[in-house]
Design a protein around this motif. Sequence first.
Motif, PDB file in Angstrom:
ATOM      1  N   ASP A  13     -22.086  29.446  15.822  1.00 25.97           N
ATOM      2  CA  ASP A  13     -23.193  28.519  15.609  1.00 25.97           C
ATOM      3  C   ASP A  13     -24.422  29.361  15.281  1.00 25.97           C
ATOM      4  N   ASN A  15     -27.200  28.493  14.394  1.00 26.48           N
ATOM      5  CA  ASN A  15     -28.463  27.840  14.746  1.00 26.48           C
ATOM      6  C   ASN A  15     -28.841  28.064  16.213  1.00 26.48           C
ATOM      7  N   ASP A  16     -27.956  28.693  16.955  1.00 30.72           N
ATOM      8  CA  ASP A  16     -28.161  28.897  18.383  1.00 30.72           C
ATOM      9  C   ASP A  16     -29.254  29.952  18.616  1.00 30.72           C
ATOM     10  N   LYS A  18     -30.239  31.648  21.220  1.00 38.04           N
ATOM     11  CA  LYS A  18     -29.801  32.791  22.018  1.00 38.04           C
ATOM     12  C   LYS A  18     -28.998  33.759  21.154  1.00 38.04           C
ATOM     13  N   TRP A  19     -28.094  33.219  20.349  1.00 39.22           N
ATOM     14  CA  TRP A  19     -27.277  34.066  19.468  1.00 39.22           C
ATOM     15  C   TRP A  19     -28.148  34.711  18.398  1.00 39.22           C
ATOM     16  N   ASP A  39     -23.857  26.663  10.728  1.00 37.75           N
ATOM     17  CA  ASP A  39     -22.918  25.674  11.251  1.00 37.75           C
ATOM     18  C   ASP A  39     -23.269  24.312  10.667  1.00 37.75           C
ATOM     19  N   THR A  64     -15.163  32.953  19.619  1.00 42.55           N
ATOM     20  CA  THR A  64     -16.615  32.826  19.506  1.00 42.55           C
ATOM     21  C   THR A  64     -17.332  33.947  20.263  1.00 42.55           C
ATOM     22  N   GLN A  67     -20.087  31.203  22.784  1.00 46.54           N
ATOM     23  CA  GLN A  67     -20.560  29.892  22.356  1.00 46.54           C
ATOM     24  C   GLN A  67     -19.423  28.873  22.480  1.00 46.54           C
TER      25      GLN A  67
END
Length: 306
Positions: A13, A15-16, A18-19, A39, A64, A67
Amino acid sequence: MELSIDLVYLWVDGNDPKWLAKKNRFMEEKISTFGRYQDNQELKYSLRSIEKHLPWIRKIFIVTDDQTPVFLDTSHPKIEIVHHSEIIPKKFLPTFNSRVIEYFMYKIPDLSEKFLYANDDMFVNSNLKPSFFFKKGKPIMRMKYYPILKYEIQMKKVLNLPINTYRLAIENAYKLIKKKYNVFYPIIQHHNIDAFLKSDFKAVVEVVFKEELRSMFLNRFRRKTDIQRMLINYYAIATKKGILTYVSRKVSCRLRVHKTNYMDYITKYNPELFCLNDTEHATDIHRAQIEPFLKKMYPTKSTFEK
């Protein structure tokens, strides 16, 4: 005899927050990767296509980086989330390079010897039997005939033209096979769901090309020194452990997100498999058309969804 063919996805993802923060901490230079990590809800619809057309799949592993897809019912007996840290040695983490991650899929606990590999932008469009992917225990390697591959790369070098990392990664793979087995295959991957044997991955990573791959695994992001996962295909074909088959668009069709006439391709070719490939050429306007198209193709909610 119990049917045992699993399916592996790589999923992120992009758009996360944290990532994204983690990715930005490790970026040494500005790299255009937006489309690669975006995503667009494809996984939800890819899973719908799997449940509809490949109900015989034993288990689905989703690899992942810590996630979990929001829509996913992780209590489903067929579904298992696998984090990078479970299969990739700590010295290579974190990694944002799918070419590295792919080489460690065989480390997934409980993964069947025969397995399919898919990205979340790959879909099944027809009821297919296990024999579509495996014949007499051997994986069917669906590839595209590309006779000018070697010439194209050589000429770009002669003319001092830039070569993208995708082409270089392929070149790095076929150079290893040429050196080891003295064969050259003018083929490229069909960019869709592929069949593999876990033992082939183990042989390539741990024995045959152990040293060559080890340094590549340090590439957190895509680099010119990457070795395309097609190395596994080449190895299987060269050692007669895989069956080389050429594909047409009626079997495997690659759609591009920025060319939004998706249904025209489906109507024209009615492919058994298709991919909806997002790239840096696509804009948010293009991506806004992805889910309506996929919802039309796969309107029925799968049991994998909450």
